[in-house]
Scaffold this motif. Structure first.
Motif, PDB file in Angstrom:
ATOM      1  N   TYR A  86       0.840  -1.195   0.000  1.00  0.00           N
ATOM      2  CA  TYR A  86       0.000   0.000   0.000  1.00  0.00           C
ATOM      3  C   TYR A  86       0.874   1.243   0.000  1.00  0.00           C
ATOM      4  O   TYR A  86       2.079   1.167   0.249  1.00  0.00           O
ATOM      5  N   PHE A  87       0.269   2.349  -0.338  1.00  0.00           N
ATOM      6  CA  PHE A  87       1.030   3.604  -0.454  1.00  0.00           C
ATOM      7  C   PHE A  87       1.545   4.061   0.912  1.00  0.00           C
ATOM      8  O   PHE A  87       0.858   3.938   1.922  1.00  0.00           O
ATOM      9  N   PHE A  88       2.742   4.585   0.898  1.00  0.00           N
ATOM     10  CA  PHE A  88       3.393   5.121   2.098  1.00  0.00           C
ATOM     11  C   PHE A  88       3.362   4.131   3.260  1.00  0.00           C
ATOM     12  O   PHE A  88       3.141   4.491   4.405  1.00  0.00           O
ATOM     13  N   ARG A  89       3.609   2.863   2.869  1.00  0.00           N
ATOM     14  CA  ARG A  89       3.614   1.786   3.870  1.00  0.00           C
ATOM     15  C   ARG A  89       4.764   2.027   4.842  1.00  0.00           C
ATOM     16  O   ARG A  89       5.896   2.221   4.433  1.00  0.00           O
ATOM     17  N   TRP A 118      15.517   1.832  -7.194  1.00  0.00           N
ATOM     18  CA  TRP A 118      14.990   0.502  -7.537  1.00  0.00           C
ATOM     19  C   TRP A 118      14.054   0.023  -6.430  1.00  0.00           C
ATOM     20  O   TRP A 118      14.455  -0.037  -5.263  1.00  0.00           O
ATOM     21  N   SER A 119      12.835  -0.288  -6.825  1.00  0.00           N
ATOM     22  CA  SER A 119      11.902  -0.926  -5.899  1.00  0.00           C
ATOM     23  C   SER A 119      11.897  -2.418  -6.260  1.00  0.00           C
ATOM     24  O   SER A 119      11.267  -2.827  -7.240  1.00  0.00           O
ATOM     25  N   ALA A 126       2.750   0.244  -5.536  1.00  0.00           N
ATOM     26  CA  ALA A 126       2.441   1.348  -4.613  1.00  0.00           C
ATOM     27  C   ALA A 126       3.715   1.984  -4.046  1.00  0.00           C
ATOM     28  O   ALA A 126       3.786   3.212  -3.876  1.00  0.00           O
ATOM     29  N   GLU A 127       4.714   1.155  -3.779  1.00  0.00           N
ATOM     30  CA  GLU A 127       5.965   1.669  -3.196  1.00  0.00           C
ATOM     31  C   GLU A 127       6.679   2.601  -4.188  1.00  0.00           C
ATOM     32  O   GLU A 127       7.094   3.709  -3.829  1.00  0.00           O
ATOM     33  N   ALA A 128       6.797   2.146  -5.442  1.00  0.00           N
ATOM     34  CA  ALA A 128       7.488   2.954  -6.458  1.00  0.00           C
ATOM     35  C   ALA A 128       6.731   4.257  -6.699  1.00  0.00           C
ATOM     36  O   ALA A 128       7.336   5.342  -6.793  1.00  0.00           O
ATOM     37  N   TYR A 129       5.401   4.180  -6.777  1.00  0.00           N
ATOM     38  CA  TYR A 129       4.620   5.406  -6.990  1.00  0.00           C
ATOM     39  C   TYR A 129       4.705   6.335  -5.769  1.00  0.00           C
ATOM     40  O   TYR A 129       4.688   7.553  -5.918  1.00  0.00           O
ATOM     41  N   ILE A 227      17.940   1.687  -3.076  1.00  0.00           N
ATOM     42  CA  ILE A 227      17.212   0.442  -3.365  1.00  0.00           C
ATOM     43  C   ILE A 227      16.246   0.181  -2.218  1.00  0.00           C
ATOM     44  O   ILE A 227      16.632   0.247  -1.047  1.00  0.00           O
ATOM     45  N   LEU A 228      15.000  -0.083  -2.558  1.00  0.00           N
ATOM     46  CA  LEU A 228      14.035  -0.497  -1.543  1.00  0.00           C
ATOM     47  C   LEU A 228      13.727  -1.966  -1.801  1.00  0.00           C
ATOM     48  O   LEU A 228      13.355  -2.327  -2.923  1.00  0.00           O
ATOM     49  N   CYS A 229      13.921  -2.778  -0.795  1.00  0.00           N
ATOM     50  CA  CYS A 229      13.516  -4.185  -0.927  1.00  0.00           C
ATOM     51  C   CYS A 229      12.812  -4.525   0.384  1.00  0.00           C
ATOM     52  O   CYS A 229      13.378  -5.108   1.293  1.00  0.00           O
TER      53      CYS A 229
END
Ligand SMILES: C[S@@+](CC[C@H](N)C(=O)[O-])C[C@H]1O[C@@H](n2cnc3c(N)ncnc32)[C@H](O)[C@@H]1O
Length: 473
Positions: A86-89, A118-119, A126-129, A227-229
């Motif tokens: 979800y957005f802004f998790r 990089w997501s 949702a994370e990338a957006y 990088i988000l993982c």
């Protein structure tokens, strides 16, 4: 997931179940299912029912067949993966991105004016957006004329096509302030579509973190600032996690940042990073080593802390309240063997993987002086030029590569991508058609040369997707 289904129980009693389970976990990396047999059997059972199969060995045959294996594995992965997002998790992490990480990157990249994010394991996007929204709404004043790129990758193709569409149900906004929802989305019925301007710097692509190598210049998975993982590695075993973390380290530029889920702070696994603690979150930074020494020729150093403060003081309408920026970490010296006089093509790749574009370009030109008829050198040079934002020059090098080797399918593919990016849709469609013609002559499972384990089938899928997009543009 029902554990009571008779089909699920019969799978668990099937003598071939153990072998099938091992194969599935090995090819997907989803060690999460190691001790969840009922859940796994129920999910596999749904695929068996669809394929009208009744035992594990026949299903394993389908999965390992060169004709059906790849397509079936995709379907199975869609059953096995959990795309909760979800957005802004996890608010604290977005606070940290806004108040610490992004200002730091913007300050350090003043001379290159590039920002690469990089997501990894992006699910439906949702994370990338969320990051795109953060950049556009809060930091755009600092990013005018910058080359911004956010790449979302996932193993689940259905999630990726939803991510590309950019339409979300209300539940995806449970952590999103109403003003952000109103500004960045348009409601149609029960769903919300992202406003197109937030899509501009995003691209979503298929990538299996466990199977496909990275860093990879060919797949544009290298030289990231961030990088988000998040909430992905929890499904893998410790060995896989540990090797992924090292690969992420290699994929980051010096000073780049890694953000993992808030529930996975096993500091021991992140020992090659510097841990930076901010309220409610731990961030991991790749320390700046000797690759960019202060005062090196061509590298304009800026007093980072001053710039960060300046950027922060100008973020007027922060989505989230500001928190203090931690003191700058002391840089740790790191030998950089790859930066030494590189003269082989593999060195071009190595330099590129580390984001040392100028050196990679210089090295390619040097190779071309003695090997001007080598299509591979032109190809790698074009990838480097593309990363440097020199699209016309990249196109020229790709044209040379395909002129020198008409059957160089990957060069045709990248030529199509460059033409598409440059707005030449007819030229792009022609180049994609060439890819299709060449790929048809290959076995779907054939691994392409120089493509970091991409198969002809993968390339065909990507090409079909692009041609479909071009037809509707
Ligand atoms: C729970 S979601 C996390 C989404 C997002 N990162 C977030 O935190 O909101 C996990 C995602 O990881 C993806 N995934 C699982 N195994 C993967 C693999 N081997 N390679 C790439 N993605 C994978 C799944 O398909 C799923 O979309």
């Amino acid at each position: 997931v029902s554990t009571q289904s008779p089909f699920c129980e019969s799978l668990l009693l099937d003598p071939g179940y153990g072998r099938l389970k091992d194969h599935v976990i090995k090819s997907t990396g989803l060690a999460y299912y190691s001790n969840k047999d009922s859940d796994l059997a129920a999910r596999i059972g749904r695929r068996l029912a669809k394929a009208c199969l009744h035992d594990c060995n026949s299903y394993l045959d389908v999965l390992t067949s060169s004709e059906t294996g790849e397509a079936e594995l995709d379907e199975l992965i869609a059953e096995l993966t959990i795309g909760e997002t979800y957005f802004f998790r996890y608010r604290e992490q977005f606070q940290a991105l806004q108040n610490t990480v992004l200002p730091d990157i913007i300050a350090r990249n003043q001379s290159s004016r590039r920002l690469r994010i990089w997501s990894a394991g992006c699910a439906t996007g949702a994370e990338a957006y969320s990051i795109a929204i953060l950049l556009k709404n809060e930091l755009s004043g600092y990013l005018a004329g910058w080359d911004l790129s956010i790449i979302g990758t996932d193993i689940n193709r259905a999630f990726l096509s939803r991510a590309r569409e950019g339409t979300f149900e209300e539940w995806a906004f449970r952590s999103t302030p109403n003003e952000v929802l109103g500004k960045c989305f348009r409601q149609t019925g029960k769903s919300w579509a992202i406003v197109p301007e937030y899509k501009e710097c995003l691209a979503f692509q298929y990538h299996n973190l466990v199977k496909h190598p990275f860093p990879s210049l060919v797949h544009n998975l290298c030289s990231f600032d961030l990088i988000l993982c998040r909430n992905v590695m929890i499904y893998f075993n410790r060995d896989i996690m540990s090797s992924l973390i090292e690969q992420f380290h290699e994929c980051l530029v010096e000073g780049g940042w890694l953000l993992v889920g808030h529930a996975e702070p096993n500091v021991e696994l992140f020992r090659s990073f510097q841990a930076v603690s901010v309220p409610g979150a731990t961030l991991y930074q790749k320390s700046r080593g000797s690759a960019y020494p202060l005062g090196a020729p061509g590298v304009e150093e800026v007093p980072t802390s001053v710039r960060v403060e300046e950027i922060l003081s100008n973020v007027n309408r922060a989505i989230f309240p500001r928190v203090n920026v931690p003191a700058k970490q002391a840089p740790r010296a790191r030998a950089n063997a790859a930066a030494s006089a590189a003269s082989e093509l593999s060195d071009v790749r190595l330099l590129a993987d580390q984001g040392q574009w100028e050196q990679a370009a210089r090295c390619s030109r040097k190779l071309l002086e003695t090997d001007a008829m080598n299509p591979k050198v032109h190809f790698y040079y074009s990838l480097v030029l593309e990363q440097m934002g020199l699209h016309a020059e990249a196109e020229q090098s790709l044209r040379r590569a395909v002129y020198l080797d008409r059957s160089f399918v990957l060069a045709h593919y990248y030529l199509a991508l460059v033409l598409q990016k440059r707005g030449d849709h007819r030229g792009a469609a022609r180049a994609f058609e060439n890819v299709r013609t060449l790929a048809r002559t290959m076995d779907a499972g054939e691994v392409l040369a120089d493509a970091d384990e991409m198969t002809a089938g993968d390339l065909m899928n990507l090409t079909e997707t692009h041609l479909e997009v071009l037809q509707h543009s």
